[in-house]
Design a protein around this motif. Structure first.
Motif, short mmCIF file in Angstrom:
data_model
loop_
_atom_site.label_atom_id
_atom_site.label_comp_id
_atom_site.label_asym_id
_atom_site.label_seq_id
_atom_site.Cartn_x
_atom_site.Cartn_y
_atom_site.Cartn_z
N GLN A 1 0.87 -1.30 -0.02
CA GLN A 1 -0.09 -0.08 0.07
C GLN A 1 0.89 1.20 0.16
O GLN A 1 0.56 2.23 -0.82
CB GLN A 1 -0.92 -0.01 1.18
N GLU B 1 -6.39 0.47 -7.09
CA GLU B 1 -7.76 0.03 -6.81
C GLU B 1 -7.73 -1.54 -6.42
O GLU B 1 -8.29 -1.94 -5.67
CB GLU B 1 -8.57 0.23 -8.10
N HIS C 1 -6.19 -1.92 -3.14
CA HIS C 1 -7.24 -1.71 -2.07
C HIS C 1 -8.36 -2.68 -1.95
O HIS C 1 -8.57 -3.03 -1.07
CB HIS C 1 -7.81 -0.36 -2.56
#
Length: 129
Positions: A33, A116, A119
């Protein structure tokens, strides 16, 4: 250049206790991340593609660890992250060969898709982390 080395299907984290395995997955997700955020925040026009390449290298290393740690539990999401990372690598290669507005835009779009997918993996891992 591929962004992610394919993790061998036989990689197995046997012998890890459940909590240790969860901690490893969560730590490696946090590292991915952070790398994805660095890549997203790279200023292509200011730093050129050199910063993107550096950020991609860091992301690749962190993704390899995450994919190894998470493949058993989150195979679908891991495969999607891997596909997005490979697409980003392709767009960076294209932008390097022909650095124009369209190819640089494609790098940004591919980076957004990668972020994305990372995520979504994190969302799937919410119960674990």
């Amino acid at each position: 250049m591929t962004i992610v080395t394919v993790v061998a299907a036989t990689a197995f984290l046997g012998g890890c206790a459940g909590e240790e395995h969860s901690a490893a997955v969560c730590d490696s997700y946090d590292a991915v991340q952070a790398s994805a955020d660095d890549l997203r925040n790279a200023n292509i026009s200011e730093n050129g593609l050199s910063q993107v390449r550096t950020d991609l290298q860091a992301l690749r290393k962190n993704l390899e660890v995450l994919l190894d740690d998470a493949r058993e539990l989150y195979a679908t999401q891991v495969d999607t992250v891997q596909l997005a990372a490979e697409q980003l690598a392709g767009t960076v290669t294209a932008a390097k060969a022909d650095p124009g507005p369209m190819t640089l835009s494609a790098v940004g779009e591919a980076a957004a898709w990668l972020r994305e997918t990372v995520h979504r993996l994190g969302t799937a891992m919410a119960d674990t982390c």
